[in-house]
Design an enzyme around this catalytic site. Structure first.
Site, PDB file in Angstrom:
ATOM      1  N   SER A  22     -15.724  -0.892 -10.528  1.00  0.00           N
ATOM      2  CA  SER A  22     -15.590   0.456 -10.083  1.00  0.00           C
ATOM      3  C   SER A  22     -14.391   1.095 -10.223  1.00  0.00           C
ATOM      4  CB  SER A  22     -16.129   0.431  -8.798  1.00  0.00           C
ATOM      5  OG  SER A  22     -15.060  -0.264  -7.882  1.00  0.00           O
ATOM      6  N   THR A  72     -18.541   8.411  -4.828  1.00  0.00           N
ATOM      7  CA  THR A  72     -18.470   7.037  -5.499  1.00  0.00           C
ATOM      8  C   THR A  72     -19.255   5.738  -4.657  1.00  0.00           C
ATOM      9  OG1 THR A  72     -16.303   6.661  -5.172  1.00  0.00           O
ATOM     10  CG2 THR A  72     -17.070   7.752  -7.215  1.00  0.00           C
ATOM     11  N   ASN A 102     -15.036  -5.210  -4.315  1.00  0.00           N
ATOM     12  CA  ASN A 102     -14.323  -5.031  -5.719  1.00  0.00           C
ATOM     13  C   ASN A 102     -14.149  -6.227  -6.573  1.00  0.00           C
ATOM     14  OD1 ASN A 102     -13.018  -2.371  -5.240  1.00  0.00           O
ATOM     15  ND2 ASN A 102     -12.457  -3.368  -3.154  1.00  0.00           N
ATOM     16  N   LYS A 161     -13.916  12.812  -0.958  1.00  0.00           N
ATOM     17  CA  LYS A 161     -14.546  11.539  -1.316  1.00  0.00           C
ATOM     18  C   LYS A 161     -13.488  10.611  -1.333  1.00  0.00           C
ATOM     19  CE  LYS A 161     -14.684   9.529  -4.896  1.00  0.00           C
ATOM     20  NZ  LYS A 161     -14.056   8.523  -5.172  1.00  0.00           N
ATOM     21  N   GLU A 169     -13.700   1.114   1.768  1.00  0.00           N
ATOM     22  CA  GLU A 169     -14.702  -0.333   1.209  1.00  0.00           C
ATOM     23  C   GLU A 169     -14.453  -1.566   2.138  1.00  0.00           C
ATOM     24  OE1 GLU A 169     -13.317  -0.366  -2.794  1.00  0.00           O
ATOM     25  OE2 GLU A 169     -14.828   1.036  -3.494  1.00  0.00           O
ATOM     26  N   THR A 210      -4.584  11.377  -2.431  1.00  0.00           N
ATOM     27  CA  THR A 210      -5.129   9.971  -2.732  1.00  0.00           C
ATOM     28  C   THR A 210      -6.698   9.983  -2.813  1.00  0.00           C
ATOM     29  OG1 THR A 210      -5.195   9.306  -0.364  1.00  0.00           O
ATOM     30  CG2 THR A 210      -3.123   8.963  -1.344  1.00  0.00           C
TER      31      THR A 210
END
Lengths: 383, 383
Positions: free
Chosen positions: A383, A146, A378, A168, A259, A179
């Site tokens: 997302s 993603t 974010n 992922k 991220e 997780t």
């Protein structure tokens, strides 16, 4: 090679239009036997996505023929219509492979609260089945991503057997057993209860110790499939060690691609009365936004480490604790020690060692810093 | 007027060079009687600063003559030398006012792990004592600020009596009974046990429900001093209501000035089986970085709300929950309801209403969004 490194597995990864980017978004991994043993661990979030609800039932009897995974939508909080989509996806795989839908695992990842497009998904499954091959692992690893910037794969070789894996996960990385989405395949000849014990032992000290942003996902699943195609049955210790090794490798890859992160932080807690205490202390520091922002600013702000420890129930005396950062002991017995200026945090890897001085147990937690890019990624889009 | 609004109090606020900025950094508030009743609540962080360790002993007998507060340093994790500094500060106040050091509260705020400069602090106390006046409240309110952008003060009038207060706090705002430095003064004629009951009842539903960034401070203290100078003894209900009102007012002011925040988020949890459940659910959402970043991006990402609720132990069914944002019900019974596009989050105030549909209890948690400015303020320099 990833999930097709082990004998007995085929995989594919294709684009079916679920992702706005047009990238690959559907992966299929099939066990060709002769064994079809499996084990899986699932998110401990009580809000669980439809594919989690489905897959828990499927894996219960230890037999799994295939796992289908989509990115481009989490299929979580999508009501009965969403669960029917998951069920229909498993039926489509079953039909294409001539197996039972009750032996097909389903995983989804992406935005919560949006229906998956069944008109793309169900024909896509047939296309993915037609594309299956013994070197399809790389395509599959790409199709499950993603916000990840690159695929995460690993292979560990045993004595006559192999474990391969793909993972992922770049956000919502926090413990809850699994997780993220991970698929591990092996040609070792083991039964599902043997796989289950090895997988739980390995995830407890790998994925469970990764806490990038304190946010637990609704869709996480770590699956281990065994084909038995090597004909070799390794002993429990060596197999568990290999599963732990591949899980730690993939966990480190997830941490490194979290991220917006600019630092990979390893928090080692020593001198705890129990392993649980060590984990609680490490996690409290890993979830402290002020500490994480300080690391982003290359600031060895150890006061924030101690303030975080103080929120736990662990056995400790605030005036006994030592804290070192990147090898420099900045706090000794709860008071200032070496000058902050001696600590260099400019590299990506940051080590924090906390010695509670109470016992002999320890644990290591992996986390990341809190950065502008994390906030941007974010907040700028869903997302 | 703040802490000098009530009869019987004098205050001062001066600059003694503890802050690099050269701004006011030492405040003194003195109760001139005829009563010297007091109550206080302290951070529940187990790592507690030296002034907290000191003040807990002082307030124990319910008698307090004065409270001295410094910004420019937390005096936390500074070892025996730091505790001696706190003790010496109380002695200096006692000497200047001709009272007992055992009746002088001390509060400190600023960076953890750095010694306060006693050569500035102790002479400064004498200067602050000389500057005491019945209209010194505004100076005192200014002297306790750290990263705050402005002073927080409030006054509530009773029937013949008054409560005035000042507060500081812009970061490390999370519950632990008190979550910042607050001084409340009243001329109501009440004993310390009456003050204690009113203060605990009020903070439980005000400061304890403010959770800006999930980070609990080591130095927080909320103090209530009563001079009895009005000669009026209000009943417990009306006094408690007034304390609650001023605490909520100051809590809202702290929320509105939280470091880097661009939204003030009110999370109201309804339909809980217990108030504890409602608080746990509200707090889990308030501490979810992904949700907080989404609000910064004006994105009504209710999936992140449900994912946060799923990490709690509260009684709830994920497929029964309703979520509304700024009056628009975006999730009904755990599935999508009104389109996200109907929600306008561009204003500073954001309302999130979560109905668990399990019972009749409720609670409200105040928080802020996670912004670039938060990351910047907590990474660019030590605080």
């Amino acid at each position: 090679m990833t999930v097709t490194a082990a004998q007995g597995f085929e995989a594919s990864g294709i684009a079916i239009g679920l992702k706005d980017s047009g990238g690959k978004d559907l992966a299929l991994v099939v066990n060709r036997g002769p064994r079809y043993a499996s084990a899986a661990v699932f998110t401990s979030n009580r809000a669980q996505a439809n594919p989690i609800l489905w897959s828990k039932q499927v894996v219960d009897d230890g037999t799994v023929n295939a796992i289908v995974l989509n990115s481009g939508g989490a299929n979580c909080f999508t009501g009965p219509e969403g669960f029917q989509t998951t069920h229909a996806t498993a039926e489509a795989v079953a039909s294409a492979l001539e197996v039972s839908a009750g032996d097909v695992l389903v995983c989804s990842t992406g935005l919560i609260g949006v229906q998956l497009d069944r008109d793309k998904l169900l024909p896509g499954v047939a296309t993915a089945a037609a594309a299956l091959s013994t070197d399809g692992g790389a395509d599959a690893a790409e199709a499950i991503l993603t916000t990840d910037s690159h695929a995460k794969t690993a292979v560990v070789e045993g004595d006559g057997w192999v474990i391969g894996g793909m993972a992922k996960g770049a956000g919502m990385l926090a413990p809850g057993l699994a997780t993220m989405l991970v698929v591990l395949t092996t040609d070792a000849d083991l039964a599902s209860d043997q796989l289950d014990r090895a997988l739980r032992a390995a995830t407890r000290v790998s994925f469970d110790r990764l806490d990038s942003d304190g946010c637990m996902s609704t869709n996480d699943q770590v699956t281990l499939l065994a084909s038995g195609a090597s004909g070799v049955s390794p002993d429990a210790d060596s197999f568990t060690a290999a599963v732990r090794e591949i899980c730690l490798d993939l966990a480190r890859q997830l941490q490194g691609d979290a991220e917006g992160a600019s630092h990979d932080i390893t928090i080692e807690v020593l001198g705890a009365v129990s392993e649980d205490d060590a984990v609680e202390v490490g996690r409290s520091v890993a979830r402290n936004n002020l500490f994480k922002a300080a690391v982003f600013g290359n600031d060895p702000n150890w006061g924030r480490v101690l303030a975080a420890i103080g929120t736990t129930q662990a056995v400790f005396d605030p005036y006994a604790v030592d804290v070192s950062m990147n090898g420099v002991r900045v706090c000794h017995a709860g008071a200032p020690d070496a000058p902050r200026e001696d600590v260099d945090l400019t590299g990506r890897a940051v080590s924090v060692v906390i010695d509670l001085k109470e016992g002999t147990e320890s644990a290591t937690i992996l986390t990341n810093d809190l950065t502008h890019d994390y906030v941007h990624e974010n907040s700028a889009y869903s997302s």
